[in-house]
Every structure is written in structure tokens, then in C-alpha cells.
Design an enzyme around this catalytic site. Structure first.
Site, PDB file in Angstrom:
ATOM      1  N   GLU A   9      44.376   8.360 -28.885  1.00  0.00           N
ATOM      2  CA  GLU A   9      45.062   8.680 -28.299  1.00  0.00           C
ATOM      3  C   GLU A   9      45.852   8.437 -27.004  1.00  0.00           C
ATOM      4  O   GLU A   9      45.220   8.172 -25.733  1.00  0.00           O
ATOM      5  CB  GLU A   9      44.810   9.957 -27.439  1.00  0.00           C
ATOM      6  CG  GLU A   9      45.180  11.027 -26.986  1.00  0.00           C
ATOM      7  CD  GLU A   9      44.664  11.489 -25.515  1.00  0.00           C
ATOM      8  OE1 GLU A   9      45.282  12.880 -25.029  1.00  0.00           O
ATOM      9  OE2 GLU A   9      44.820  10.631 -24.329  1.00  0.00           O
ATOM     10  N   ASP A  23      39.734   9.738 -27.160  1.00  0.00           N
ATOM     11  CA  ASP A  23      40.272   9.832 -25.843  1.00  0.00           C
ATOM     12  C   ASP A  23      40.666   8.628 -25.130  1.00  0.00           C
ATOM     13  O   ASP A  23      40.427   7.895 -25.047  1.00  0.00           O
ATOM     14  CB  ASP A  23      39.280  11.140 -25.519  1.00  0.00           C
ATOM     15  CG  ASP A  23      39.686  11.993 -24.753  1.00  0.00           C
ATOM     16  OD1 ASP A  23      41.274  12.791 -24.967  1.00  0.00           O
ATOM     17  OD2 ASP A  23      39.862  12.115 -23.178  1.00  0.00           O
TER      18      ASP A  23
HETATM   19  C1  NOJ Z   1      43.310  14.199 -23.523  1.00  0.00           C
HETATM   20  C2  NOJ Z   1      42.609  15.410 -24.290  1.00  0.00           C
HETATM   21  O1  NOJ Z   1      42.870  15.517 -25.108  1.00  0.00           O
HETATM   22  C3  NOJ Z   1      42.792  15.930 -23.510  1.00  0.00           C
HETATM   23  O2  NOJ Z   1      42.541  18.257 -23.464  1.00  0.00           O
HETATM   24  C4  NOJ Z   1      42.054  16.078 -22.313  1.00  0.00           C
HETATM   25  O3  NOJ Z   1      42.065  17.165 -21.041  1.00  0.00           O
HETATM   26  C5  NOJ Z   1      41.956  14.744 -21.456  1.00  0.00           C
HETATM   27  N1  NOJ Z   1      42.539  14.225 -22.989  1.00  0.00           N
HETATM   28  C6  NOJ Z   1      40.934  14.093 -20.452  1.00  0.00           C
HETATM   29  O4  NOJ Z   1      40.287  13.915 -21.861  1.00  0.00           O
END
Ligand code: NOJ
Length: 575
Positions: free
Chosen positions: A299, A223
Site C-alpha cells: 500500500e 500498510d
Molecule cells: C492505510 C490504511 O488503509 C488506513 O485505513 C489507515 O488509516 C492508515 N494506513 C494508517 O494505518
């Protein structure tokens, strides 16, 4: 009727050894809250997933990625982790995780879990200890505490804004009741940013990785993988007007032009800092100590694609989500360019491209591709949003777009429910909304709840078989019988059968490991290429074109005669 002739240009992709499963894998994202609920409390859970895994085997996926199921106060649907090494009771237990993973592995499905290293929950013991500790102490140094500006420190340390809206800083109160330091939270105030310049933090996360690797997971989706390191001195920053909610550069030019200057002058001081890479090299070496091929997927909302490729250099991660592709409009010239740029950018570091159209943070592509007004990522759509999508056009384009995506070499991600053709749920009552974005913008942005509604399995039953009670943490629409999985199994032309057929053909023809040869001169609205024995032809325009020669092995819509209608994709094999 004659068939159109075609001209071919060749674009190669390094073919990789079979053993590197992640190069071509189809990975299905499970959002545990909304997949299947075994207890009937309205919240999906791990035993629910275990009970439904067979359906994913039948669908034909290679791996699953589970969004967070760890101990969490659930202020951001689990992306606020209070214990990285345990399961939240709402999802089950560690034993339930083990059972789920064992069943997945028995079925030949690999398991990827979500790692959330940029921030923890404010309920994590690391943070409660930091709060209780003195200013300037070692415990405070695990997070990003700073003195405020102004005469009495009454102003935040800089002007950064939270991705979810509002300031990115919150001031704490000292035990004596006086105002104290500020802490950084790039997301909700319940998600304090960890200090990744701290060796102690790095050591904790090595242990977290080992905990899940020892349990047998095949990898981690990481993440906010572009956010861990912030620029020295935490300088002020004024984002570009189209900055994008998850921190993307907002470039709409399919990754061609850097949205940031080549010298980095316009890079937000909290995204894509050079220092993140040594962390991933470190993690790469942790994963290498394990047998099997364990992977990291970033991500990272980073553009251009040539810069994103830095995340997948040979000694860093294996994959990075291709959000530039996800954000590309359903428009042939843009699609051709982003495909070219993706393959060539990742090839510079020997990595495959990934492809993705939907996830839990974006408007489902069965709605997004028919929006007629700008909709920044993360803003979501609700009843009052401009440019409401036509659901028929949206689903037709989604089926065509997926059929195009699954014909591409590389790894493809599928988000639960897209194989059912689910649209975004636009008319959720305001009182049901839970995304922090909704609260932090006072309802100005609807946020991401509309793509997170529990998915339908059986028609005519409470909760459509999500559970047996009909309870649901987000209300399900009343007209979802037709989308239920059981309504689509073995039904010719259903979206589920389209996905199954595409995945079977993709596997049979090793399309994930292939390369593409562009086919040109089929018209400005057409994206066409050959990948091994399969020719993929997507007509992204409104008018029909003449169908090129070949035997149709997949069609996103029924075909009549020798025409390829608008918003339709076919796969052709030799006659
Ligand atoms: C990316 C995640 O996919 C999302 O759902 C989340 O709110 C943010 N990062 C913060 O962790």
C-alpha cells in the site's frame, strides 16, 4: 446496421508462468468490522466471515485480503495494533482465524492478512515500555522520539502534519510531571511511528511475518509501505496543496508526469525514501523460506508509476496497489493513458499491474465516479460536501468501470460491497462518525466512514443479515433491501450477477494473464482493446456509439439494437 471498423495497435505484457497465482488473481478485500457479525454485537467478526465464505467462492474470487483483526484499541479501526500476533476479542480468537483460513483454503481461496509496520498502537507494550524508559534509552529508540525546538523544547521537532490532520508530533510528560520529548505519528497520536532504522524493530517484524507464515497465510498487504524510513535529520516539509490524504503526490495526470522532481527535491521526507527497499528485500527472503508462493502487496501512495514499480522489483514485493488508476477520472483519454503507463511501468521490472477502484479509504466508486466537485482522497463526502453524486449515474459508471477493469491483464482487487453496487453512505449522523480524520479536523473532513458501513446480505431482516439483531457499529441506511446479496442472486442485470459473469469469463479466457491490443478510431470517448479472445469496449462518453462487430458476452447495461450507450462497457467474442 453496419458495424464500426477498427484499427489495432499492440501493447504486450510479459506472459507469466501459471504458478505465479498473484499475477492474475482477483483479490476480494474483507473489512472484518463490516462483513458479517456472528455475535450480534454490531461488529463483524471472524466466525461471521467463515460462515459467509461460500458466497465468495460463488462470486469467483481467488483470494481474500482481510483488513486488521489484531489486538487493538480500535482508534483507527484496527490500524493501531497493540499485539501483532493475536486476534482482538471483538473479532474472535486465533482458533477462529485458523478455522476461517482452513475453510478458505478448502474452497481454494488464498488468504492475505494486513501488516501494519509503520506504526503501532500507543497501547503496544513496545510503546508503553518506551514511554516508561529514560530519554535516549534503547527502548525509546524503537520509536521516533526527538527533543522539541524552542528555548524549552516547547515547539515540535519539525513542521510535519499528520495525514489525518493536525501536527504529526505529540509531547510526552515525564514521571515528575514536566514536559518531555516529542514522538512522531504520521497518523493519529495513538499511532506512534516505529523507528525502522533500529535493528531491533526489524527483528520483531521478521518474527511477526514468521508467526503468520507458520499459520499458513498466503501473503501480506503492507500498510503505508512508502513510509517506514524518514529522511535523515527529519527536515521540515511544506506539502503541495493537492497532496492527498494518504500521502499520495496528488498528481492528477494519471501518472505521466512525476509529481516530484527527478532529483527528488520535492519528495516529502517521510514518503518513498530509498531506505525502505532493503526492508522489503529482507522480507522477500523471509517469505522465500516458506513453501507455496507467499506474497507481499504494497500500500504505497507513490507516483509516478515508474517509481512505484521499484516496490515490485523481482527481489522485493510481488504487487503494489495501483492508486494512480483508482484516482483516474471516468474519462477515456485519461483511462487509456493510465492503462498504458501502468502496464509499461510495471513491465520494466517484470511485474504485472494491479487494478483497483475501491477500498476502505476512498469514496466508493459507485459514488465517486459521479462526484462533480474535487474530493481529495480521505476527505470523504457528507451531507454538506459540494458536488453531490447522482446515484443513478454513479452506479452506471461504476458497473462500466468495473467491467473495463476486469478485462485488463494483471491482478484486480475488489472491495466488499462493490459487487452489490453499494454507494457511499453520505448522510451518516455526525454523532456516528468514527474516523480519526473527522475528529482531528474538527469535522472539516468527513473521513472514510461512508465506505465502511456493514454490508447487506438479506432484505427485510434486521441488519440486512449482517447479523440477526440489527446492531451495527455504523448505522446502515434504511433503503438497502435492494442492494442485499439475496435480492440480487440470479437476478438478470443485477450488479452481483454482472460481477459473477465478468469473473467467470475472465477466468475462462485467462484475461488476467493476457495482453492488450488497443483498438482505436471508435471515438474520443471510447476505451477499447482486445485481450485474447475478448474485446472490451467501454464508452465513457454521454452519447451512444455504434457497437463494434462481435457477439456480446457481457454488458454493463442492457443493450438495445446495435448501439453501445454512454457509460456502458461490453465484452465481445468472435461471432
Ligand atoms: C492505510 C490504511 O488503509 C488506513 O485505513 C489507515 O488509516 C492508515 N494506513 C494508517 O494505518
Amino acid at each position: 446496421m453496419g458495424r464500426a471498423t477498427s484499427k489495432v495497435t499492440i501493447m504486450t505484457l510479459a506472459v507469466s508462468p501459471d504458478s505465479e497465482w498473484w499475477r492474475s488473481a482477483v483479490i476480494y478485500q474483507i473489512y472484518p468490522r463490516s462483513f458479517a457479525d456472528s455475535t450480534g454485537d454490531g461488529m463483524g467478526d471472524l466466525p461471521g466471515i467463515t460462515a459467509r465464505l461460500d458466497s465468495l467462492k460463488t462470486l469467483g474470487v481467488d483470494a481474500i485480503w482481510l483488513s486488521p483483526f489484531f489486538t487493538s484499541p480500535q482508534k483507527d479501526a484496527g490500524y493501531d495494533v497493540a499485539d501483532y500476533c493475536d486476534v482482538d476479542p471483538i473479532f474472535g480468537t486465533l482458533a477462529d482465524f485458523d478455522a476461517m483460513q482452513a475453510k478458505a483454503h478448502d474452497l481454494g481461496i488464498r488468504v492475505i492478512v494486513d501488516l501494519v509496520p509503520n506504526h503501532s498502537s500507543d497501547q503496544h507494550v513496545w510503546f508503553t515500555e518506551a514511554l516508561a524508559a529514560d530519554e535516549g534509552s534503547e527502548a525509546r529508540d524503537h520509536y521516533m522520539f526527538r527533543e522539541g525546538k524552542g528555548e524549552t523544547g516547547e515547539l515540535p521537532p519539525n513542521n510535519w502534519e499528520s495525514v489525518f490532520g493536525g501536527p504529526a508530533w505529540t509531547r510526552v510528560t515525564r514521571p515528575d510531571g514536566t514536559p518531555g520529548q516529542w514522538y512522531l505519528h504520521l497518523f493519529d497520536s495513538s499511532q506512534p511511528d516505529l523507528n525502522w532504522k533500529s535493528e531491533w524493530v526489524r527483528a520483531q517484524f521478521r518474527d511477526v511475518l514468521r508467526f503468520w507464515l507458520d499459520r499458513g497465510v498466503d501473503g501480506f498487504r503492507v500498510d503505508v509501505a512508502h513510509g517506514l524510513i524518514k529522511a535523515e535529520g527529519l527536515p521540515d516539509y511544506t506539502p503541495a496543496p493537492d497532496g492527498g490524504s494518504m500521502g499520495g503526490s496528488g498528481s492528477t495526470d494519471v501518472g505521466l508526469e512525476p509529481a516530484i522532481d527527478s532529483d527528488g527535491r520535492n519528495t516529502p521526507p517521510y514518503w518513498a525514501q530509498e531506505g525502505v527497499h532493503e526492508i522489503y528485500r529482507d522480507w522477500h527472503s523471509v517469505l522465500e523460506q516458506y513453501d507455496g508462493e507467499r506474497v507481499l502487496c504494497a500500500e504505497a501512495w507513490v507516483e509516478p508509476l515508474t517509481k512505484l514499480a521499484h516496490w515490485v522489483r523481482p527481489d522485493e514485493m510481488q504487487q503494489a496497489f495501483n492508486f494512480t488508476y483508482l484516482e483516474t477520472p471516468w474519462q477515456a483519454a485519461s483511462l487509456r493513458r493510465v492503462i498504458d503507463n501502468s502496464i509499461s511501468s510495471f513491465a520494466t521490472v517484470g511485474a504485472p499491474s494491479t487494478w483497483v477502484l475501491s477500498n476502505h479509504d476512498v469514496v466508493r466508486h459507485a459514488s465517486r465516479l459521479a462526484l462533480t466537485a474535487e474530493n481529495p482522497q480521505g476527505a470523504g463526502i457528507g451531507p454538506k460536501s459540494p458536488g453531490q453524486p447522482d446515484p443513478v449515474v454513479g452506479l452506471r459508471r461504476a458497473r462500466a468501470a468495473t467491467s473495463l477493469m476486469l478485462g485488463l491483464p494483471g491482478s484486480a482487487y475488489i472491495y466488499q460491497g462493490e459487487e452489490l453496487g453499494l454507494p457511499e453512505v453520505i448522510d451518516l449522523p455526525d454523532s456516528a462518525r468514527q474516523d480519526p480524520t473527522w475528529f482531528r479536523t474538527n469535522g472539516e473532513r468527513y473521513g472514510r466512514d461512508g465506505c465502511r458501513v456493514p454490508i447487506p446480505w438479506e432484505p427485510g431482516t434486521p441488519g440486512y443479515g449482517f447479523n440477526s439483531t440489527g446492531a451495527s457499529w455504523l448505522p446502515q441506511p434504511t433503503d438497502w433491501d435492494r442492494y442485499a446479496r439475496a435480492s440480487q442472486v440470479d437476478v438478470e442485470g443485477s450488479t452481483l450477477e454482472l460481477y459473477r459473469a465478468a469473473l467467470a469469463l475472465r477466468a475462462e479466457n485467462s484475461l488476467g494473464l493476457g495482453s492488450i491490443e488497443w483498438i482505436e478510431n471508435l471515438g474520443p470517448d471510447v476505451v477499447a482493446f482486445r485481450n485474447g479472445a475478448i474485446t472490451v469496449v467501454a464508452n465513457a462518453g454521454a452519447s451512444a456509439i455504434e457497437l463494434p462487430a462481435g457477439r456480446v458476452v457481457l454488458a454493463s447495461e442492457p443493450l438495445a439494437g446495435s448501439e453501445l450507450p454512454g457509460d456502458t462497457t461490453v465484452w465481445l467474442a468472435a461471432e
